[in-house]
Design a protein around this motif. Structure first.
Motif, PDB file in Angstrom:
ATOM      1  N   THR A  18      30.054   5.831 -13.498  1.00 12.71           N
ATOM      2  CA  THR A  18      29.913   4.425 -13.908  1.00 12.71           C
ATOM      3  C   THR A  18      28.463   3.989 -13.766  1.00 12.71           C
ATOM      4  O   THR A  18      27.954   3.236 -14.592  1.00 12.71           O
ATOM      5  N   ASN A  19      27.808   4.460 -12.720  1.00 11.05           N
ATOM      6  CA  ASN A  19      26.418   4.102 -12.522  1.00 11.05           C
ATOM      7  C   ASN A  19      25.566   4.595 -13.687  1.00 11.05           C
ATOM      8  O   ASN A  19      24.758   3.860 -14.245  1.00 11.05           O
ATOM      9  N   PHE A  20      25.814   5.850 -14.067  1.00 13.00           N
ATOM     10  CA  PHE A  20      25.045   6.435 -15.162  1.00 13.00           C
ATOM     11  C   PHE A  20      25.327   5.707 -16.472  1.00 13.00           C
ATOM     12  O   PHE A  20      24.407   5.344 -17.213  1.00 13.00           O
ATOM     13  N   ILE A  21      26.605   5.456 -16.736  1.00 17.38           N
ATOM     14  CA  ILE A  21      26.975   4.820 -18.007  1.00 17.38           C
ATOM     15  C   ILE A  21      26.402   3.408 -18.080  1.00 17.38           C
ATOM     16  O   ILE A  21      25.851   2.995 -19.105  1.00 17.38           O
ATOM     17  N   SER A  22      26.479   2.664 -16.970  1.00 15.86           N
ATOM     18  CA  SER A  22      25.985   1.290 -17.044  1.00 15.86           C
ATOM     19  C   SER A  22      24.466   1.271 -17.186  1.00 15.86           C
ATOM     20  O   SER A  22      23.902   0.447 -17.899  1.00 15.86           O
ATOM     21  N   MET A  23      23.797   2.233 -16.532  1.00 16.40           N
ATOM     22  CA  MET A  23      22.339   2.295 -16.651  1.00 16.40           C
ATOM     23  C   MET A  23      21.954   2.553 -18.117  1.00 16.40           C
ATOM     24  O   MET A  23      21.039   1.936 -18.656  1.00 16.40           O
ATOM     25  N   LEU A  24      22.690   3.481 -18.729  1.00 10.82           N
ATOM     26  CA  LEU A  24      22.432   3.830 -20.124  1.00 10.82           C
ATOM     27  C   LEU A  24      22.639   2.616 -21.027  1.00 10.82           C
ATOM     28  O   LEU A  24      21.824   2.317 -21.897  1.00 10.82           O
ATOM     29  N   ALA A  25      23.731   1.889 -20.795  1.00  7.70           N
ATOM     30  CA  ALA A  25      24.049   0.744 -21.649  1.00  7.70           C
ATOM     31  C   ALA A  25      23.014  -0.367 -21.472  1.00  7.70           C
ATOM     32  O   ALA A  25      22.540  -0.941 -22.450  1.00  7.70           O
ATOM     33  N   VAL A  26      22.665  -0.652 -20.222  1.00  9.13           N
ATOM     34  CA  VAL A  26      21.708  -1.733 -19.964  1.00  9.13           C
ATOM     35  C   VAL A  26      20.349  -1.387 -20.568  1.00  9.13           C
ATOM     36  O   VAL A  26      19.713  -2.201 -21.229  1.00  9.13           O
ATOM     37  N   LEU A  27      19.931  -0.145 -20.376  1.00  8.94           N
ATOM     38  CA  LEU A  27      18.644   0.269 -20.905  1.00  8.94           C
ATOM     39  C   LEU A  27      18.640   0.227 -22.431  1.00  8.94           C
ATOM     40  O   LEU A  27      17.673  -0.228 -23.054  1.00  8.94           O
ATOM     41  N   LEU A  57      30.831   7.784 -23.726  1.00 12.69           N
ATOM     42  CA  LEU A  57      31.028   8.398 -22.409  1.00 12.69           C
ATOM     43  C   LEU A  57      32.072   7.623 -21.610  1.00 12.69           C
ATOM     44  O   LEU A  57      32.907   8.201 -20.920  1.00 12.69           O
ATOM     45  N   PHE A  58      32.007   6.296 -21.718  1.00 12.84           N
ATOM     46  CA  PHE A  58      32.945   5.466 -20.981  1.00 12.84           C
ATOM     47  C   PHE A  58      34.370   5.743 -21.442  1.00 12.84           C
ATOM     48  O   PHE A  58      35.281   5.920 -20.638  1.00 12.84           O
ATOM     49  N   ALA A  59      34.541   5.828 -22.778  1.00 14.70           N
ATOM     50  CA  ALA A  59      35.868   6.104 -23.326  1.00 14.70           C
ATOM     51  C   ALA A  59      36.346   7.480 -22.862  1.00 14.70           C
ATOM     52  O   ALA A  59      37.492   7.647 -22.437  1.00 14.70           O
TER      53      ALA A  59
END
Lengths: 202, 204
Positions: free
Chosen positions: A135-144, A178-180
């Motif tokens: 989740t940390n990786f996915i959220s970082m990717l989305a925010v960036l 990735l989240f899905a």
């Protein structure tokens, strides 16, 4: 982890080494680094993945030893977080293109400080730990990605504005994908994700 | 329990080291892009500029060094530019208009440097200058003919020029202030020309 026959491990190790050298070869390097997406979403993840895969080829008791020296999975995850965040900074991308020493640091640190620590820690992480990393990786990717889309000006001096935009879109899409996949994996099943062993020893 | 203590200790250590590295690498969590880093770096340590032979819109040859003892505002352009250079031109015009008339030329000068010397001959520089309201004396337009000198100059200023798909260029646009000692002392955003002009007036 499953034991791999030594000769097969050697072949895989050589294959990883060849991939690494291929990525470092000047034509491939400049080809990938010509676009922001190629740099951020292909070259950098591949370098980390090479470290990850190479570490999993180590004999299990060596991995255990390294894990013990590092003090368990948590410090290793923290190292990987810091190092991977660093290479997400627009400034780091520009610097890698402008200064050969920074480029070398990128090629060394991504496998050694992101891939290897994650691979060592992964064996010991339970479903919560792995969930945190994902989740940390996915959220970082989305925010960036969103930041790159919303930025009113160029963030990297070395890339055109439309490249920033396409990289931003790709990051957002990749984060959703990735989240899905992660959710699907979690609920629909497949092989159990979490290592049944507890996170901490007795 | 020692394994837990070990884990906590190493985690604390890597967190401190990691935060320290970020602090150091982003100028105290302020510069996350190369552009902000360039500006912070110049403020901290004014940069000497390499010698370069410039040719202005009338074919006159000169050097940045000729402006020693005066404040010099520098922008980088190419004359076919239809986007950001127009904003730069407007900003330069606003700055020029704000500087007291008696200081202009005597104590303050403006210089637009083209990074496309192949196409930007004196004639196109002149046309560009007229279009943007440059007088050719206090605000001159120039090119650097020698490729190595141009490269060194751009590098010293921290200007990165990349070709776009339409035969033009993209470049980090800003207004550069060269001090009386001939060193690059400050880099400003082009959308706050009045602030830059106020700073110039202050320094007079």
């Amino acid at each position: 982890m499953t034991a791999i026959a030594p000769d097969r491990a050697r072949i895989r190790f050589c294959a990883l080494g060849a991939l690494y050298l291929l990525l470092a070869a000047p034509p491939v390097r400049s080809w990938l680094e010509a676009t922001m997406s190629g740099h951020m979403l292909v070259q950098i993840p591949l370098l980390a993945a090479i470290g990850f895969a190479a570490c999993r080829l180590l004999v299990a008791h060596h991995q255990e030893r390294l894990l013990a020296i590092a003090g368990g999975p948590i410090p290793l995850v923290v190292v990987a977080l810091f190092a991977s965040s660093w290479w997400m900074l627009p400034r780091a991308l520009d610097d890698a293109l402008a200064h050969p020493l920074v480029e070398v640091a990128k090629f060394v640190s991504l496998p050694a400080l992101v891939g290897v620590p994650l691979a060592l820690a992964w064996r010991r992480l339970g479903i919560i730990g792995r969930g945190f990393v994902w989740t940390n990786f996915i959220s970082m990717l989305a925010v960036l990605g969103w930041l790159y889309l919303a930025a009113p000006q160029r963030l990297c001096n070395s890339y055109l504005v439309d490249q920033q935009e396409s990289a931003g879109w790709l990051m957002v899409k990749l984060a959703l994908l990735l989240f899905a996949a992660w959710l699907g994996h979690l609920f629909v099943g497949g092989p159990p994700v979490g290592n049944p062993r507890a996170v901490h020893g007795p | 329990m020692t394994s837990v203590a070990h884990s906590v200790a190493v985690t604390a250590l890597v967190t401190v080291l990691g935060s320290g590295a970020f602090w150091w690498g982003t100028d105290g969590f302020t510069a996350f892009t190369a552009e902000t880093a360039r500006r912070a770096d110049v403020l901290r340590a004014p940069r000497p500029l390499p010698a370069a032979v410039l040719e202005d819109q009338d074919g006159r040859v000169f050097g940045i060094d000729d402006y020693r003892g005066r404040l010099l505002a520098v922008e980088f352009i190419y004359t076919r530019c239809t986007t950001i250079c127009n904003s730069l031109g407007m900003a330069f015009r606003q700055i020029r208009d704000r500087v007291p008339a008696d200081a202009l030329g005597r104590d303050v000068a403006l210089l637009s440097i083209s990074f496309d010397p192949e196409r930007d001959d004196p004639a196109s520089l002149k046309a560009y200058g007229i279009a943007h309201g440059a007088d050719g004396e206090h605000w001159r337009l120039a090119r650097v003919r020698d490729a190595a000198q141009l490269r060194a100059l751009l590098e010293a200023f921290g200007v990165v020029v990349i070709a776009d798909r339409f035969g033009g260029f993209e470049h980090n646009a800003a207004i550069h202030l060269v001090g009386r000692d001939g060193r690059l002392v400050e880099i400003s955003d082009l959308d706050v020309p009045l602030q830059f002009a106020a700073k110039l007036e202050e320094a007079l």
